[in-house]
Write an enzyme that holds these catalytic residues in place. Structure first.
Site, PDB file in Angstrom:
ATOM      1  N   ARG A 179       0.830  -1.206   0.000  1.00 16.69           N
ATOM      2  CA  ARG A 179       0.000   0.000   0.000  1.00 16.69           C
ATOM      3  C   ARG A 179       0.864   1.256   0.000  1.00 16.69           C
ATOM      4  O   ARG A 179       0.525   2.257  -0.633  1.00 16.69           O
ATOM      5  CB  ARG A 179      -0.952  -0.011   1.198  1.00 16.69           C
ATOM      6  N   CYS A 239      -0.856   6.361   8.733  1.00 15.76           N
ATOM      7  CA  CYS A 239      -1.256   5.029   8.264  1.00 15.76           C
ATOM      8  C   CYS A 239      -2.461   5.211   7.350  1.00 15.76           C
ATOM      9  O   CYS A 239      -2.480   6.129   6.532  1.00 15.76           O
ATOM     10  CB  CYS A 239      -1.557   4.102   9.442  1.00 15.76           C
TER      11      CYS A 239
END
Length: 282
Positions: A179, A239
């Site tokens: 990611r 995050c």
């Protein structure tokens, strides 16, 4: 009270009058993820005397972003109802893939509650040692809760833009490498792939042993070093939605360093067409 406590320590403290135990399990509702009911799992078996914290109920009701911290009134009201008030020591634990007790730890410290610890290994370790469990919804005696600070250690998008411009802190991303690099699409619709330019990637899973206990000391320091992160410099953790960034912040705390958490994280940054973005390795 140490920030990370063992199951043996907690078992000896269960009868302490000032101790409160809170299950901070939260299962992030990502598209495609198998649903789990944290409240039902708590009722099926939890630590003796624990209450269910329900992090979803603490999220800011007025924010379009997931999991962002509440305002002081909402925070104080929920803490009071749960009996997590002034003059108590609070031990947090979870049984969640994203180690969400760390998110609760960051939230409590943001409002000035500092006598807070995380149970090493969480519910899984407690069960593995065949320690006692209780069932049911749990009972809490309301207790006044006073927020002493507001947003301590929490960053917004404007602060992150400043950090990006002046390099005043290292930006550390807790998401998976796929990611972070953009190789894998963001699971939330409408969010660009990639990461904040100049950030380092330290997947939160690297801070744990296979049994879910925390790495500590040299082993924990090595995880930061291998990601190119210097804990002695200011740290800004990010995050997907501020949850696993909190894991990195707690890890830094175990190393004797304080880190801030970008509350909106990539869900906010990646959805904004005006923010700079990068793909590929750090």
């Amino acid at each position: 009270m140490e920030p990370l406590v063992s199951t043996a320590w907690l078992a000896d403290q269960l009868d302490a009058r000032d101790l409160r135990i809170a299950d901070a399990s939260y299962h992030v509702p990502l598209p495609g993820a198998a649903p789990r009911d944290a409240a039902a799992e708590f009722a099926a078996g939890h630590l003796p005397g624990a209450i269910f914290m329900d992090l979803d109920g603490f999220a800011d009701r007025d924010s379009p972003l997931p999991s962002t911290l509440p305002g002081p009134a909402q925070f104080a009201s929920r803490m009071s109802r749960l009996g997590l008030g002034d003059g108590t020591r609070i031990v947090l634990y979870d049984d969640a893939a994203h180690h969400t007790a760390a998110r609760a730890w960051v939230m409590l410290r943001a409002f000035g509650f500092t006598d807070v610890a995380i149970l090493d290994g969480g519910l899984a370790k407690w069960k593995a040692e065949e320690r006692p469990l209780e069932t049911g919804a749990g009972e809490a005696k309301p207790r006044h809760a006073t927020p002493r600070t507001q947003g301590s250690g929490i960053l917004d998008k404007a602060a992150m833009r400043t950090i990006l411009a002046d390099g005043s802190a290292q930006i550390v991303d807790a998401r998976s490498a796929a990611r972070f690099t953009g190789e894998e699409a963001d699971p939330r619709p409408g969010i660009a792939p990639g990461h904040i330019p100049g950030s380092r990637n330290l997947p939160y899973t690297r801070l744990f042993h296979p049994d879910g206990t925390w790495k500590c000391g040299d082993e924990l320091a090595a995880a930061f070093a291998q990601a190119g992160v210097d804990p002695s410099r200011p740290l800004a953790m990010t995050c997907g939605s501020g949850i696993t960034a909190s894991v990195l912040a707690f890890g830094a705390h175990l190393l004797g360093r304080e880190a801030s958490v970008y509350d909106g994280s990539w869900t906010e940054w990646g959805a904004d067409p005006s923010t700079p973005k990068a793909v590929g390795a750090a």
